[in-house]
Design an enzyme around this catalytic site. Sequence first.
Site, PDB file in Angstrom:
ATOM      1  N   GLY A 127       0.807  -1.214   0.000  1.00 45.02           N
ATOM      2  CA  GLY A 127       0.000   0.000   0.000  1.00 45.02           C
ATOM      3  C   GLY A 127       0.837   1.259   0.000  1.00 45.02           C
ATOM      4  O   GLY A 127       1.990   1.257  -0.405  1.00 45.02           O
ATOM      5  N   LEU A 177      -3.204  -6.214  -5.741  1.00 46.04           N
ATOM      6  CA  LEU A 177      -2.148  -5.208  -5.637  1.00 46.04           C
ATOM      7  C   LEU A 177      -0.993  -5.683  -4.756  1.00 46.04           C
ATOM      8  O   LEU A 177      -1.197  -6.182  -3.662  1.00 46.04           O
ATOM      9  CB  LEU A 177      -2.764  -3.951  -5.009  1.00 46.04           C
ATOM     10  CG  LEU A 177      -1.936  -2.688  -5.162  1.00 46.04           C
ATOM     11  CD1 LEU A 177      -1.837  -2.275  -6.604  1.00 46.04           C
ATOM     12  CD2 LEU A 177      -2.547  -1.595  -4.316  1.00 46.04           C
ATOM     13  N   ASP A 178       0.221  -5.503  -5.215  1.00 46.28           N
ATOM     14  CA  ASP A 178       1.434  -5.830  -4.442  1.00 46.28           C
ATOM     15  C   ASP A 178       1.539  -7.312  -4.109  1.00 46.28           C
ATOM     16  O   ASP A 178       2.301  -7.695  -3.222  1.00 46.28           O
ATOM     17  CB  ASP A 178       1.501  -5.020  -3.127  1.00 46.28           C
ATOM     18  CG  ASP A 178       1.520  -3.526  -3.377  1.00 46.28           C
ATOM     19  OD1 ASP A 178       1.919  -3.121  -4.482  1.00 46.28           O
ATOM     20  OD2 ASP A 178       1.152  -2.776  -2.474  1.00 46.28           O
ATOM     21  N   GLU A 179       0.760  -8.156  -4.780  1.00 50.58           N
ATOM     22  CA  GLU A 179       0.828  -9.579  -4.474  1.00 50.58           C
ATOM     23  C   GLU A 179       1.255 -10.429  -5.662  1.00 50.58           C
ATOM     24  O   GLU A 179       1.188 -11.650  -5.615  1.00 50.58           O
ATOM     25  CB  GLU A 179      -0.522 -10.075  -3.928  1.00 50.58           C
ATOM     26  CG  GLU A 179      -0.821  -9.463  -2.582  1.00 50.58           C
ATOM     27  CD  GLU A 179      -2.048 -10.060  -1.914  1.00 50.58           C
ATOM     28  OE1 GLU A 179      -2.559 -11.093  -2.403  1.00 50.58           O
ATOM     29  OE2 GLU A 179      -2.477  -9.481  -0.905  1.00 50.58           O
TER      30      GLU A 179
END
Lengths: 280, 280, 280, 280
Positions: B197, B223-225
Amino acid sequence: MTRNPQIILIECPDRKGLIHAITDVLLRHGVNIVQNNEFVDHESGRFYMRTAVEDTVDQGRVAGELQAVLPPEASVRFADREKRRIVILATKEYHCLGDLLLRHAFGDLNAEILCVISNHSELEPLVRRFGIPYHHVSHEQKTRAEHEASVLAELARYDPEYIILAKYMRVLTADFIKRFPSRMINIHHSFLPAFTGASPYRQAFTRGVKIIGATAHFVTENLDEGPIIAQGVLPVAHNQTVEDMIQAGRDVEKSVLAKAVKLVLDERVFLCGQRTIIFE
Amino acid sequence: MTRNPQIILIECPDRKGLIHAITDVLLRHGVNIVQNNEFVDHESGRFYMRTAVEDTVDQGRVAGELQAVLPPEASVRFADREKRRIVILATKEYHCLGDLLLRHAFGDLNAEILCVISNHSELEPLVRRFGIPYHHVSHEQKTRAEHEASVLAELARYDPEYIILAKYMRVLTADFIKRFPSRMINIHHSFLPAFTGASPYRQAFTRGVKIIGATAHFVTENLDEGPIIAQGVLPVAHNQTVEDMIQAGRDVEKSVLAKAVKLVLDERVFLCGQRTIIFE
Amino acid sequence: MTRNPQIILIECPDRKGLIHAITDVLLRHGVNIVQNNEFVDHESGRFYMRTAVEDTVDQGRVAGELQAVLPPEASVRFADREKRRIVILATKEYHCLGDLLLRHAFGDLNAEILCVISNHSELEPLVRRFGIPYHHVSHEQKTRAEHEASVLAELARYDPEYIILAKYMRVLTADFIKRFPSRMINIHHSFLPAFTGASPYRQAFTRGVKIIGATAHFVTENLDEGPIIAQGVLPVAHNQTVEDMIQAGRDVEKSVLAKAVKLVLDERVFLCGQRTIIFE
Amino acid sequence: MTRNPQIILIECPDRKGLIHAITDVLLRHGVNIVQNNEFVDHESGRFYMRTAVEDTVDQGRVAGELQAVLPPEASVRFADREKRRIVILATKEYHCLGDLLLRHAFGDLNAEILCVISNHSELEPLVRRFGIPYHHVSHEQKTRAEHEASVLAELARYDPEYIILAKYMRVLTADFIKRFPSRMINIHHSFLPAFTGASPYRQAFTRGVKIIGATAHFVTENLDEGPIIAQGVLPVAHNQTVEDMIQAGRDVEKSVLAKAVKLVLDERVFLCGQRTIIFE
């Protein structure tokens, strides 16, 4: 016929079709490959392979057939399933020796430590705690040749496969070294080839480097010039004294030596001239 | 028929004899292997192989024969010999973008940068200096959907194979992302999965970590994964402010993104579920 | 009278009460300390201090009063508030130079790059893109002395405070070097003091090291022996060729040089004999 | 009156003139400063100082005078010259515990290890070898509360200043934790805040990270969220299994825990809310 993973180690001049020829033999014997590492050194034209195989294998027949399909100079062998027999030489510092004793006590080294030999007596209580024989072979009032003869006499009783120099602070003669070709591992307390010889931390301090290190290597007749197995580093700053560097460096020394010893004991290291090939 | 090293990329369910079958085809065609990487993921039972071959090869026939001897689901392909076509998305920060532009200008990226798209205008002079088209697609007074539609319109003109998010600070919708499966590479300014985040450096400062990092990953809908390609870290101390961490972190961000982009462009990255296999 | 943080730099023989004497002067002038670094080198008995102060300060009066309370040999000065004037010398490789040009273009270097001088023409397009003068001073058909005279002539026109050797591949004469004492910063592509001289990556490959590095240092008359400012390292493996090491090493070279240049430009580096004190 | 270096530790709200006031007291007592660290946390407005002084000092008078010139809330104390009294809690893994036992045996920890408490018996032979009491407090057939009561009963007998959790694999209740505020140090086998909770290496494997780590922290009521003292990292690759990561991670765990324990025992750690200030 044996169970459990087997390690096949092959070294020979490179030529086209080697992997095909090797896998052909393995396939005919129904051998399943668990892990495979191979490398061709293009400078020397040599081929290196380490293969872990899962199935039960008739080692003698497989090795024989591999030998038959490879160049005549090929070295083919299965890693010994027994633990390696090692002797540790030390002087006064406990950190590298203690770390190896701990790993050994809990079965994390593929080795039996036969004994520890030291030219001092300080480490005897530690070694005795682990139930390992300790031989104090003092160098006092002996010539270098006499002292080495005494050490060799102890070594002869144990007949080790590898000798680990865990901060053994005596310079060994060429005569001693050549008895154990590629079978002695030393930890040098600098990032070789920087700071060979005595007092490397003092040298590093004086030169004002911003990173120090440690180097584990096979011992050859040219001091501190043997093939490197593992290295580690540590940042340092202007506010660290020589004594601070010595203290901080110990943690790197012990982890680098332990890493190198494990790599060698697990048959992950090939010699390629002055260099090492490490199949991690 | 082509000259120069060729890269063969194979992925299929694992079974006994794969390497033998593959090398058999290569040997029959007189192909010499320069470098070989293989890996079996034992959890998924999948086999991955990247082989650099030296000789002239009839790509179509070799690929066809490999396909014939491998399991029917096998993916077999030769790496494209052309440079990859890429577009870079950025916002205001120059460090990752500039680093890629420099490498591109001197032929160190196996790619053609088709254009740079940004939601701001700050980076236009830099990009123009390198003779690359710059498209300022402002997000102001647009809904997210409208803005993405504008970006997609630019992308459609260039039809890139890969999109590099070089500190593109807009959150992308699932809709956008699913158009480029495994074809978008992002740099996240933290050591994922820590500090997903916004404001990861602020988060890192507040948590009081002693090491910060950056992560390059494929972009997936979560997101971000996405699967991680490369990570880098940097020690920090109590006397560094959030701003100091942001400054220091930039050097890690740019080197991690460049590393990941090079690995992907050089066809050294396989996807294995949520994980990546990197043949360095 | 000035606003914004000021940097006070003090160096003198150590004696009891220095910090008290210094803070006494600052306190009398109502100066608030933002950040303070001090160090005593016990080998040389010298005291070093770098203090960032927040308030408006009458630099002349404060410096004068500090001088009065310190030992007569004390060096007391306020860091120049202007950007440092620098010239970059390069040869053909773009990575270190390009990185500095990028940082400079976005105001991240506390410096004005006055010009770039190279003995080759390859880098001219890059430098021109950034609007910086480029002087191609070829060494061909010139003696070393003649070539250096030409370089000095260019330097004389710009009168730089610091000269950055960003992979400038010419050996400089003692004569040249002594004109810029502690004012030339070089990046050497090895982990000094290992692999001085030519072709350090080839040397590192041949020696079989497991870690390579780069070193930024002040240039002194003894080649590669000047005080070290920053070092960085990178692990390498047996499967990397010399060319691979050269490629990989570039990323370390550029980040180490940039770090060293920033430290010097931000007045964070003191010389202490052959060593540096770095107040990060 | 004592000889040898003394450590003065000061913490108070920041205000102008603190260093001058402190050095004034020291100077009046003829105290020579050997090493000095200070830090102002601008977010909280707090001042921290650790000063090593060389001369003989009347601790009571100096502390009293420092207290008098500092803000009333100031904490001023001399570090205890005695070794810290510590107890180690462990479960089955030997590596962190063994490393601390070794350092302790050779006087490298500023601590006396009073005893080791474990919920298993595996480590008893190791601990006995070092002549340290071992208490096997099994958790079997006990509620968590009952087990903790038994552990507390043992702890009460020894009254330690610090408790070291050297891979103690039981979750502690808030009730237990709050008895030892800022006095328990834990090693968590991940790079916090990534992978809190159970099986962090399995989590790291599944997420596909390229770097793993370990974190030493003070234990607070929120599990894995206490202030971080030290962290270390290690690169991993796709060919490492969870078991490989666990093995490799142990070396980082033990060095990070040892580092944190030494920092705390040497009074180099200040708490600053959720963060730590480390004066190395």
